[in-house]
Every structure is written in structure tokens, then in C-alpha cells.
Design an enzyme around this catalytic site. Sequence first.
Site: not given
Length: 441
Positions: A392, A427
Site C-alpha cells: 500500500r 485500504k
Amino acid sequence: MNQNFPDESGWGAWLDRRLKPLFRSPDIIEAADYPTWRHHFMHRRLGLGLWLALIAYSTFSISQLNNLLFYPQQFRIEWLITQIVVEVGLIVGVVLLRSAIGRRRPELIFLLLSWLVTLSPQIRGTLLGISQPAIVEWPLTFFSQATLVPVLWPLHLISQLGVLVYYFGSRIIFNLDVRFPADWMTQDFLVLYFFWICVICNLSVYLYDRLARSEFQSRRALERAYEQVKIEQERSETLLLNILPHPIAERLKQDRTTIADSFTHSGVLFADIVGFTELAGKFDPSQLVHLLNGIFSEFDALADRHNLEKIKTIGDAYMVVSGLPLPQDDYAEAIADMALDMQHALRDFNIKTNQDFKIRIGIATGPVIAGVIGLKKFIYDLWGDTVNIASRMESHGIADEIQVTEDTYEVLKDSYRFERRGAITIKGKGEMTTYLLKGKR
């Protein structure tokens, strides 16, 4: 106990150690071809033959001296003189065998040994005006030669013919008085006797020579096959080590069960070429793969320099980890240095290739699970929250920047320069405070 001599139970081993160098054949691997091996074999065996002949003649001389002292009626001065001459000749042969001539032409030493033993009594008989065949000395010499030096049967034949030619030639030229060792012996018997002795000796040498040649060729073929297997094994080992870390490869070779290890302190780095999918349309496939290979090869070299473990590449993404499979104290510093060097390497690559590639890098540190699963096309892979966060950090990062987690920042802030990016939404994790690694302090 005197350590220079073996005990009773070790006499066999002691004797074997001293005689083995005399009897062993030259190393087949050292010989380029069979004639070379045969040459060295003859040289070695001739050394043994000369010493055996010298010892044997010494015993005969001792016997004559014993007759001189205790049995004068059996003493033969001409025999003793002949034996001494032969012994001197054998010593000369030992010296010549160790010289350049002997090493280059052992065949000459072979003939010297053969004719020295067989013709000395004949020359003595010629000087005394008699010619007497040696039905004991000649066969003993011929069979000894065939046993000790069982190669080059034409050389054996020459040595045998030399004896017979001298015997018959001296009889005719000097009209010598012929004396047979026994009354019942005839000329025909003598000819047949030595004919079959020579046939048997030369046939045995010929068969041994053929067997030795066949064994040499088989051994060389086996050695070549072994070397090829070794090369293939090393190649397979290299390929395996290009897929798996060395400690993991060794464990996998010994045990095919699932390998999974936990590491508390590790650094995970993901890197991605920015806009590579769009750039791919500008290049033909071979040029595209060539450029990507050049970039990732530079990254591989950096991973080796920083003692990191490359995990995999997926398309234009590159993944590398520190702190495993062998733990290291500077895992965070190593992964940070790797990221900074990757930026420098890509800039240099762009200059050399006249390109404008940009890279996005994400780093996270923390615990991971590493291992190998599956039965086919396995790889060394990572699992855990740290891996997901590092991914990420890269995907939510900025071109030509290195984005790291707050935990990584806390570990490295005293030694490296950072710029606080702030909170971003990740996320599955919500908002996270991230930093941009700028360089070393």
C-alpha cells in the site's frame, strides 16, 4: 614401544603402504591419452623390475661368496664376476631411469634390463668358447617382463628375438661348442620350447594391453560423464539459488515438507515503474523486455550489495526484503539504503539509455512470515500485515519518492532525513501517517 615399527597386527598395512607406490598405476586422470598413460606405467614398473633384479642378483652373489668361504669346490669365479657386472649394469639402469633419457625413452631401459640379464651369461660363454642355452634364466626373464611390464608386446618380442639372435648368431660366427643343459635335449626341442614361451608371453602382454586400453577409455568416459554430471549439478544448483535463498534451498533439498518461518524484525520494499503500462506501447516487445531487464539487473546488484533477499518481480513491480532468511540487526537501514540507491540507479540508467523512467517505492517494517509452499514452481514468498502495508505504501505513493510507515520512520529518524507527508487513507487500514524518505543525515 618403538613408534617406527608397526605392531604385529599392523604388519600387513605397514607393508602395503611401502609397496603400494611401486605397484600402483599412474593416475588415469593425469594422462591425456592411453599411450601417455602406458608410457608412465612402463616407467614406473621398470623401476620396480630393476630393483627386484638387483635384489635377486645380490642373493646369487651372496650365495657364491658363501661357497667361497664354506664350499670352495662349488665356487665359480666366472659366475661371481658375471653377477657383479649385471648388478653394476642394473644400478646404471636405475640411474638412467631417473634421468631425462629414462623418462623420455623407458623402452631403452626395458631392453637394457632384459638383455643385461639374459645375454651376460651368453657373453661369458662366448668368451670361454662355448654356447649354452639358458632354459631357466631366459624363461624367468621373459615371464617376469610379461608380469611386471605387460604392455607393448612388440617390445617384448624384440627383447626375446635379440636373445635368440645372439645365441644362434654367436654359435655360427664363432663356431662355438654347443652344450645343452641336459643330455636328452635336442635342437628341435629347444626351438619349440622357446617358441611357445615367447608366444605365451607376448599373447598375455597383448591381451593385458587391450584390457588396459579398454579400461582406460572406460574410465575416461566415466570421468567425462562424472564431470558433465557435476557441471549439470552446479548449473542446477545455481538455478535453484537464483530462485531460493541458500539456507532455504539447503533445507528444501533435505526435507520436502512445507517451510514457514516467522521473523519479528524485517523490512519489506515494493517498487513500481510509474506509467510503465502506458510506456509499453511506445516500444516493441524485445526492446521493452531489454529495458526492464536492464533496470531490474541494476536492482539485483544493489540487493546483493546490501545483503538483501529479492523475492520476486511481477510485471514492472520489484519486491525485496531485509532481515531474512537470516536475521540482521541493521534490517531497517539496509532496506532504506536499498531504496535510495534504487533511485540513483534509475537516474543513471535514464541518462545512459536516454529514457525518462520514474519509480515509486514503498517500505514497511515489522513481523512477517516467510516460506515455500506447494510442490511445483515454488518460490520463497512472504505473508503478513507488514507485506500488505508495504504494498500500500508503494501503490499510494508518489513518483520518484520513497514512502514509509510511521513505524519505519521511528526506527530510522535519527540517521535519515524525512519529510512528513501526513495522514492518507489506506485500504483495509484506514488513515495512516506516512513519511517520505529523502536521504541520509
